[in-house]
Design an enzyme around this catalytic site. Sequence first.
Site, PDB file in Angstrom:
ATOM      1  N   ASN A 479       0.983  -1.108   0.080  1.00  0.00           N
ATOM      2  CA  ASN A 479      -0.091  -0.138   0.052  1.00  0.00           C
ATOM      3  C   ASN A 479       0.795   1.068  -0.111  1.00  0.00           C
ATOM      4  O   ASN A 479       2.189   1.174   0.470  1.00  0.00           O
ATOM      5  CB  ASN A 479      -1.069  -0.187   1.045  1.00  0.00           C
ATOM      6  CG  ASN A 479      -0.132   0.306   2.522  1.00  0.00           C
ATOM      7  OD1 ASN A 479       0.538  -0.599   3.198  1.00  0.00           O
ATOM      8  ND2 ASN A 479      -0.200   1.546   3.135  1.00  0.00           N
ATOM      9  N   CYS A 480       0.269   2.226  -0.553  1.00  0.00           N
ATOM     10  CA  CYS A 480       0.930   3.719  -0.440  1.00  0.00           C
ATOM     11  C   CYS A 480       0.158   4.425   0.321  1.00  0.00           C
ATOM     12  O   CYS A 480      -0.517   4.159   1.369  1.00  0.00           O
ATOM     13  CB  CYS A 480       1.077   4.180  -1.741  1.00  0.00           C
ATOM     14  SG  CYS A 480      -0.201   4.801  -2.755  1.00  0.00           S
ATOM     15  N   ALA A 481      -0.055   5.743   0.245  1.00  0.00           N
ATOM     16  CA  ALA A 481      -0.639   6.711   1.024  1.00  0.00           C
ATOM     17  C   ALA A 481      -2.363   6.440   1.165  1.00  0.00           C
ATOM     18  O   ALA A 481      -2.772   6.585   2.299  1.00  0.00           O
ATOM     19  CB  ALA A 481      -0.327   8.192   0.652  1.00  0.00           C
ATOM     20  N   ARG A 483      -3.918   4.057  -1.446  1.00  0.00           N
ATOM     21  CA  ARG A 483      -4.325   2.887  -2.107  1.00  0.00           C
ATOM     22  C   ARG A 483      -3.790   1.638  -1.754  1.00  0.00           C
ATOM     23  O   ARG A 483      -2.439   1.428  -1.368  1.00  0.00           O
ATOM     24  CB  ARG A 483      -4.096   3.377  -3.497  1.00  0.00           C
ATOM     25  CG  ARG A 483      -2.936   3.601  -4.354  1.00  0.00           C
ATOM     26  CD  ARG A 483      -2.837   4.056  -5.888  1.00  0.00           C
ATOM     27  NE  ARG A 483      -2.976   5.496  -5.971  1.00  0.00           N
ATOM     28  CZ  ARG A 483      -2.974   5.964  -7.129  1.00  0.00           C
ATOM     29  NH1 ARG A 483      -3.062   5.023  -8.258  1.00  0.00           N
ATOM     30  NH2 ARG A 483      -3.158   7.243  -7.412  1.00  0.00           N
ATOM     31  N   VAL A 523      -6.002   3.648   4.497  1.00  0.00           N
ATOM     32  CA  VAL A 523      -5.643   2.361   3.853  1.00  0.00           C
ATOM     33  C   VAL A 523      -4.542   1.618   4.655  1.00  0.00           C
ATOM     34  O   VAL A 523      -4.458   0.393   4.611  1.00  0.00           O
ATOM     35  CB  VAL A 523      -5.000   2.768   2.486  1.00  0.00           C
ATOM     36  CG1 VAL A 523      -3.597   3.695   2.636  1.00  0.00           C
ATOM     37  CG2 VAL A 523      -4.553   1.523   1.508  1.00  0.00           C
TER      38      VAL A 523
END
Length: 822
Positions: A479-481, A483, A523
């Site tokens: 995951n990123c920030a 998504r 997320v």
Amino acid sequence: MVERQNMLQKIQRFGGAMFAPAMLFSISGLMVGISALATTVDIVGDLAVYGTPWYVFWTIIQRGSWTVFKRLPLLFAVALPIGLAQKQPARCCLEALVAYFAYCFFLSEIIKLSGDNLGLKYPSSLTPASGITVIDGIKTLDTGIIGPLAVSATVVAIHDRFYDAKVPDWLGTFSGSSLVYLISFFAVFALAAISAAIVPFAYAVTETLRHALAGVGPFGVGIFVFLERALEPMGLHHLLYMPIYYDNLVIHDGIYATWTNLLPILSHSTRPLNELAPWAGFTATGWGKLFGLPAIAAAFYFTAKPERRAGLKVILLPAIVASVVCGVTEPLEFLFMFTYPGLFLLYAVLSSCLAMTMNFFGIVGIFSGGLMEMTAFNFIPLMRMHAGSYLLALGIGLAFSLIFFVSFRALILVYDLKTPGREDHVSNRAAIDRLTGSGFAKEQSPNGEVSIQSDQDHVLAERVIQLLGGVGNIVGATNCATRLRVEVADPSIVADNASFVAVGAKGLIITGKTAQVIIGISVPRVKEHFDQIMGLEPGFVPTTSASPSASAAHKRGDICFFDIDGTLAWQDPRVAQELPESERDLSPYPNEAVSQAIRDFVAKGNMAFICTGRTLSCIHPKLLELPWTGIVCLAGGYVELEGHVIRDLAMTPGMLQRLAPILEQSDEVIRFEGLNGVVRMSADAPDAPGYARTVGDAITQLQHYSAYKILMSTSLANRIAQDQAFEPLLCFNELELEVTEISPRECTKREGIQSVLDALDPHHGTVYGIGDASNDVSLMNAVDVGIAMGNAPDFLKEKADYVTGSIDHDGVVTALEHFGLI
């Protein structure tokens, strides 16, 4: 083509993994900014005089606030495996840290022995020199974040390949992390040798590139901002800005660290900021978040149909706050990014023009995030000397807000674009909520209280996994920030974008075998639940397989599954309709003779389960007071074992969307059943809870937007069954009074019972099942001994191993006595 897709997957995963340490930068920068203000005499007066308790306190705070910026290489070395490692990422983090220290020591000795040949001079003290840095006391080559990323990526590859490798027993101590580090040790030695060999060339290239970027001016900044926005749909924007913001590509130590370090100087200088720090123009990506997206939201609102604006406001306002205050843009961008790419292209172009204009007028600084970050890095510490620049920025921003608004409004109206609030098929706020996920955070629990955040996150993770094709279709995830990036085995079985939006996500991007599920700023929490469900945490038991309850495992008694209506108790459906509305949907409850038989059955060490087609909330409270080990309800769609959910399979949003036209065009009352109750849909339904006029309205009233069964007339169900597109996907059960229920094909009592048996100790006793209706055929197929009630139809009696008395003669008691179970 396949190779390019695989490469894109790897790049996206790498970019997402890099974001793990970057999440710490904003708060660290904020603390540095606040502590710098608190030690500035011009702002706090005599409090900031050297030696005062105030000064000492904030000096200590400021020193600690530099932790992240002063240890970037270590952070990237340790954090990369969190997003990249497929097995035991925590252990991989330790392996990467030790390997990176070895890499630093190797480089240190290479420079000491061959520094002259490399054009580097080994310093005599623990101070940085040209091309040399100090990493926790190690004088080593300055590789920025490229070195630790290379080391960490190498260790991750070795870890995933060799962590589970079997070695001979006599080499047992060299397994797992020990084996990974042994191989990594020699791998990073080779990497250190390569790094040392290419240093002169790399420094020359970096220096040339640095001068080129520093001199690009407003036009170069505009191109950068355009590319940063344009790459966002593919999730590649992190790879564009991270080397510029946090590494040496534009300025030594990166823009963020250098700007933060210079704040005390900048705050006392009257020279224009673009002269003091021309390299800080590249962080102008935040102006579009501050002025552009709110104007776009306003365009959506004022072009929406008047009756939709109230519902649309509920969606837009939180998204505007997220963009302006926090710099999180996905909630707004994903309202049009994929549905109207032309609008997104216009947004990228206007954002680029806004950034160029700001840079042209000399407005530079840390402007990549939201208002909170801008305030900490710019406005508060620098307002006294540079107020004119910021007032000018406000004027430019407002002018561009008008440009954004007019441009988007014109395009929407001229081309009649069906942007949010203008769709033909969305009839009210509830349906808008269903399509955007905005109502997900407000879902209600059966008792009317708002569900706790962890429950919401867990449910969203479950729904996402289902829509991605289930656990078996998921290869890996990072995951990123905002998504979730998931590699899937078969992208063809992943649901469409609308389905993900309907369960609470913000959108879906599919590229090859990589699915990017846009969640939002929650997320990281959703990813934790995602990993738990996938079984990636030691000791976690997936909700769809093994039982989370160890207490049930030691029981070796027999098991019996009891149907309710017509088995444990019975009530004429026509009589039920005459009851008060609060009791109309409740099941009947058994008489004392049957209730006591259940208690006696359990008292002998056996396990009793309800096995009903009813929803959980429609089981009578008195019936639930009996000593049940678990409940199989909603015809096997939902199963609990000793209070733990082990099966939860509702109708997919895609299926409901396909059924909607057929159901809404009928002139009858359609009944939707979810965990928390029942919703009746009809064209003339009253405007009250429990009633709806559209499928979208009905689903939004059910917990987690999940319908497990739909009841309708048998004639309408037969029409649906004749459609070849539906028949293989649905299970049809005809009930009394010409009523038929439909549910997902996998939702049968047989599947529900099997999930219980899979979760229990395999050495349990005989499995019995007692039922009386057509949906109990699957019950008979799942148990060792099938028992039909005397009031059951003949075809069920033929399937049964034993036929007991009717409901009127306490057939359940007779059956338990017959088999010696009580």
